[in-house]
Write a protein that holds these residues in place. Sequence first.
Motif, short mmCIF file in Angstrom:
data_model
loop_
_atom_site.label_atom_id
_atom_site.label_comp_id
_atom_site.label_asym_id
_atom_site.label_seq_id
_atom_site.Cartn_x
_atom_site.Cartn_y
_atom_site.Cartn_z
N TYR A 1 4.48 0.44 1.58
CA TYR A 1 4.71 -0.36 2.55
C TYR A 1 4.39 -1.85 1.97
CZ TYR A 1 5.33 3.52 5.53
OH TYR A 1 6.08 4.78 5.95
N ASN A 2 5.12 -2.96 2.55
CA ASN A 2 4.57 -4.27 2.25
C ASN A 2 4.44 -5.19 3.51
OD1 ASN A 2 5.13 -4.35 -0.93
ND2 ASN A 2 7.08 -3.68 -0.25
N ASN A 3 3.44 -6.00 3.57
CA ASN A 3 3.27 -6.95 4.76
C ASN A 3 2.40 -8.09 4.34
OD1 ASN A 3 3.69 -7.50 7.40
ND2 ASN A 3 2.11 -5.88 8.04
N TYR B 1 0.79 -1.26 -0.17
CA TYR B 1 -0.05 -0.21 -0.14
C TYR B 1 0.90 1.30 0.00
CZ TYR B 1 1.06 -0.09 4.93
OH TYR B 1 1.65 -0.01 6.42
N TYR B 2 0.36 2.47 -0.58
CA TYR B 2 1.24 3.58 -0.44
C TYR B 2 0.33 4.41 0.11
CZ TYR B 2 2.57 8.13 -2.46
OH TYR B 2 3.15 9.39 -2.46
N GLY B 3 0.49 4.69 1.66
CA GLY B 3 -0.34 5.38 2.76
C GLY B 3 0.56 5.69 3.94
N ARG B 4 -0.08 5.74 4.89
CA ARG B 4 0.47 5.88 6.27
C ARG B 4 1.18 4.49 6.93
NH1 ARG B 4 1.65 11.12 8.03
NH2 ARG B 4 -0.02 12.68 7.15
N CYS C 1 -4.02 0.69 -2.39
CA CYS C 1 -3.46 -0.76 -1.59
C CYS C 1 -3.67 -1.98 -2.73
CB CYS C 1 -4.18 -1.08 -0.46
SG CYS C 1 -5.86 -1.37 -0.58
N GLN C 2 -2.82 -2.84 -2.65
CA GLN C 2 -3.13 -4.12 -3.41
C GLN C 2 -2.83 -5.31 -2.63
OE1 GLN C 2 -0.33 -3.85 -6.97
NE2 GLN C 2 1.40 -5.08 -5.70
N LEU C 3 -3.68 -6.18 -3.20
CA LEU C 3 -3.53 -7.51 -2.33
C LEU C 3 -3.24 -8.85 -3.62
CD1 LEU C 3 -6.44 -6.63 -0.09
CD2 LEU C 3 -4.33 -7.81 0.83
#
Length: 273
Positions: free
Chosen positions: A172-174, A151-154, A198-200
């Motif tokens: 960020y990646n998780n 995702y590109y965010g906080r 965000c991507q999944l």
Amino acid sequence: ETTNGKLIVSQGNKVQVTFDLQKGCISNLLYDGEQMIEEGFGPQLDAFRAPVNNDNWGQSSWYEHGLNRMQQKNLTWNKHMNENGSVSIVFVTESQAEGCEFKFQDNVVYTVYADGSIEVQSAITSNKPTLVLPRLGYVMKLPKSLNNLTYYGRGPIDNYPDRKTGQNIGIYNNKVEKEFENFPKPQDMGNHQDTRYCQLTNKQGKGLLFIAEDNMSFSVLPWTSQELAKAKHPHELPVSTDNVLHLDIATTGLGGNSCGQGPPLEQDRVKAT
């Protein structure tokens, strides 16, 4: 093609979107034969979160207004073929809990493009615009295989409108299961403010990409808000069968009421307008 209360929209031989005409939402999404949304659990209007300790000032109102058990039904729908080859499906839906007067109305347009992308535009109103909501947006269930989050965010730590400036905006990646925090009492968690996308994806890199027109907040966890709210301890959570994604236009802040400083400030509260 319309059969058994379902409308199927195909773009080429790779994209098939099934709409549920009773609920007024996507009920299935196939990309290249792979299921991307759990059958019957496409994006539906949602305003509930599992109460956190600081929500003790307002959570009783959420239950009184039935936010935890709203049912969505479709009132009207129509279909437009657009000049650019896309197809638009327009729904007017109503979301309400049985026995409660409070309800939302949502005018929502799904446009399915030739490349398989889907644009969603919605205008949401309610019959009690002053009601403070924990969140406002859409919830959907995705297959467990879509486990890689970018995702590109906080981030990387979860954050809320009044608890966000300590987390920088970045990419960020998780893993979805790592968004879960093992609190003694399961509650809302994993929210990320000011998100652009965000991507999944699965192990093969196939999946879904969600892009906000401006920005949004989102969370994705192995359980629904209702399951988190019901469990007294983490070990009482049911076996997770899917990943639950929330995409929100707005989320109410946390405030500090569990230890006396008071609820979130007015500007950090979401109203049912």
